[in-house]
Design an enzyme around this catalytic site. Structure first.
Site, short mmCIF file in Angstrom:
data_model
loop_
_atom_site.label_atom_id
_atom_site.label_comp_id
_atom_site.label_asym_id
_atom_site.label_seq_id
_atom_site.Cartn_x
_atom_site.Cartn_y
_atom_site.Cartn_z
CB CYS A 1 42.41 -2.81 -39.94
SG CYS A 1 42.92 -3.03 -41.62
CB CYS B 1 45.90 -6.41 -40.31
SG CYS B 1 45.96 -5.01 -39.71
CB CYS C 1 45.06 0.17 -39.35
SG CYS C 1 45.33 -1.99 -38.71
CB CYS D 1 49.01 -2.66 -41.55
SG CYS D 1 47.03 -2.55 -41.72
CG ASP E 1 17.49 -14.50 -37.28
OD1 ASP E 1 17.51 -14.02 -36.72
OD2 ASP E 1 18.83 -16.07 -37.10
#
Ligand SMILES: [Zn+2]
Length: 450
Positions: free
Chosen positions: A197, A200, A254, A257, A374
């Site tokens: 999330c 949070c 989520c 939350c 890379d």
């Protein structure tokens, strides 16, 4: 349009001259140098050129060039449109685009994700289009979270109408501080950067788990059993079926939350777009693949934000057949090679979706500056879909890709150049996936697309 101040007029004119000289001397399309000259003479040139126009800014990790092209094509139904068609997506490119179409009442600008906050502030664009955010080259999840956070700050307390993909949690979070958002649901095939999330840090439950990550599932993610059921995770508050099992396809929430997917008003449903009134429209477009149908839905939602209804925008989208060489075919000695650009893991998934399973495929990978030095991102891509067809590997970093394919048990042949790979093909069609500079090399060496 009101007249530009004299200094801005001069800066704009000199910039265009520099661009013309750059093109004439074979140094590229001139859009960056022209813009730089203009900005050097008048640092506030972008703001002045943007004033009195209706602008859309388009940003995403993948698909922004194509979507910019689609929106531009749609808005041409309303009038002249200034746009940075060559993908010069930083402020110098924006100056050049607006300067070369001084009287166009509309502008559609592709914007690099990092420059978006600055360009929103400078141009005061009325519409901002946000599609997806994922790892690109060496950028990792933490960095794209920072990008989304900057988008949030840039959109606070502005009268901006945002068109955003509700299915990408990071985009939804980045857009959610805007005063007005039109949410579209166009899916998120690449989920590897969105298991947490953004609000949070808790685990996200995802619906419609149609994509199995390479090497298995991330922790906290629903894994369907052979009988189709989803085991409940310990302590999960998710509904029937366990985490993700109670969520529809593309939905997410989520677990810790209240942050969850906003309710979309536009949907991509297979080959069809569903508009906010529930009306279904067949997506009759020329660009191939699911990713381009997603781009088309975003373009239609954006067109409507400019007052252009679907029935007028849709035929304009069908006029777009290739974008900066993508999806075009180059030909040599009876072999037609269709060129697909894939710059990062999410882009490779999109390219795999477009491949013709009956054709051989040539993969070309470089690691020059614009590609990122890379190549570790190659390990993020699941190549097993390529099993069962002839695969040819080339490019400056072909050994990096060869090792990756070997580990994935995908049979392939190593070739020293794209020309060699093409020469060993039977007459007829072949698909090509290349990253940025590899793609440009093929285009320049094999001349004009047919
Ligand atoms: Zn949360």
């Amino acid at each position: 349009m009101t007249q530009l101040p004299l200094r801005a007029q001069l800066a704009s004119a000199l910039g265009r001259t520099a661009a013309t000289l750059s093109r004439a001397t074979g140094r590229g399309d001139g859009s960056v140098i022209g813009g730089r000259v203009g900005l050097a003479l008048e640092p506030d040139l972008l703001r002045k050129l943007a004033r009195d126009r209706r602008l859309a800014l388009v940003s995403a990790t993948n698909g922004k060039t194509t979507t910019t092209r689609l929106i531009t094509s749609a808005l041409q139904e309303l009038g002249d449109v200034a746009t940075n068609a060559f993908g010069a997506n930083m402020p110098a490119g924006h100056v050049s685009a607006l300067s070369s179409a001084k009287d166009a009442p509309y502008g559609v600008l592709e914007v690099d994700e990092k420059y978006l906050p600055e360009v929103i502030e400078t141009t005061g664009a009325g519409v901002v289009v946000l599609m997806n955010l994922s790892r690109d080259q060496m950028d990792r999840a933490a960095e794209i979270w920072l990008l989304a956070q900057k988008w949030r700050r840039a959109l606070v307390a502005r009268n901006t109408h945002v068109i955003a993909n509700a299915d990408d949690p990071l985009v939804a979070w980045g857009a959610s501080t805007a005063a007005r958002v039109t949410w579209v649901s166009v899916g998120q095939p690449w989920k590897e950067d969105s298991w947490c999330c953004p609000e949070c840090g808790g685990p996200l439950d995802r619906g419609g788990m149609d994509y199995v990550p390479p090497g298995g599932h991330a922790p906290g993610v629903a894994v369907r059993q052979a009988d189709g059921s989803v085991p409940a995770a310990p302590g999960s508050p998710a509904g029937p079926g366990g985490p993700g099992g109670g969520l529809a396809e593309n939905d997410w929430a989520c677990r810790e939350c209240s942050f969850r997917r906003p309710a979309p008003s536009w949907f991509l449903d297979g080959d069809t777009v569903v508009d906010p009134r529930g009306q279904r429209w067949p997506l009759d477009i020329r660009l191939p693949g699911r990713a381009n149908r997603a781009n088309a839905v975003v373009a239609l939602a954006t067109a409507e934000a400019f007052g252009l209804p679907v029935q007028r925008a849709l035929p304009r989208l069908a006029e777009v057949t290739s974008v900066a060489g993508r999806y075009t075919t180059v030909e040599r000695e009876g072999r037609q090679a269709r060129l697909l650009l894939a710059k990062n893991p999410a882009g490779w998934l999109e390219a795999f979706d477009v491949l013709d399973p009956a054709l051989p495929v040539i993969l070309s990978v470089n690691a020059q500056g614009p590609d990122g030095r890379d190549t570790s991102w190659l390990w993020d891509v699941d190549y097993r879909v390529l099993r069962g067809r002839p695969v040819y590997v080339t490019g400056e970093r072909r050994l990096d890709l060869a090792l990756r394919l070997d580990v994935a048990e995908v049979p392939f042949q190593l070739t020293e150049s794209f020309g060699h790979a093409l020469a060993v093909q039977p007459q007829g069609k072949v698909d090509v996936i290349a990253n940025y500079t590899a793609f440009q090399q093929i285009r320049s060496e094999f001349g004009r697309a047919v």
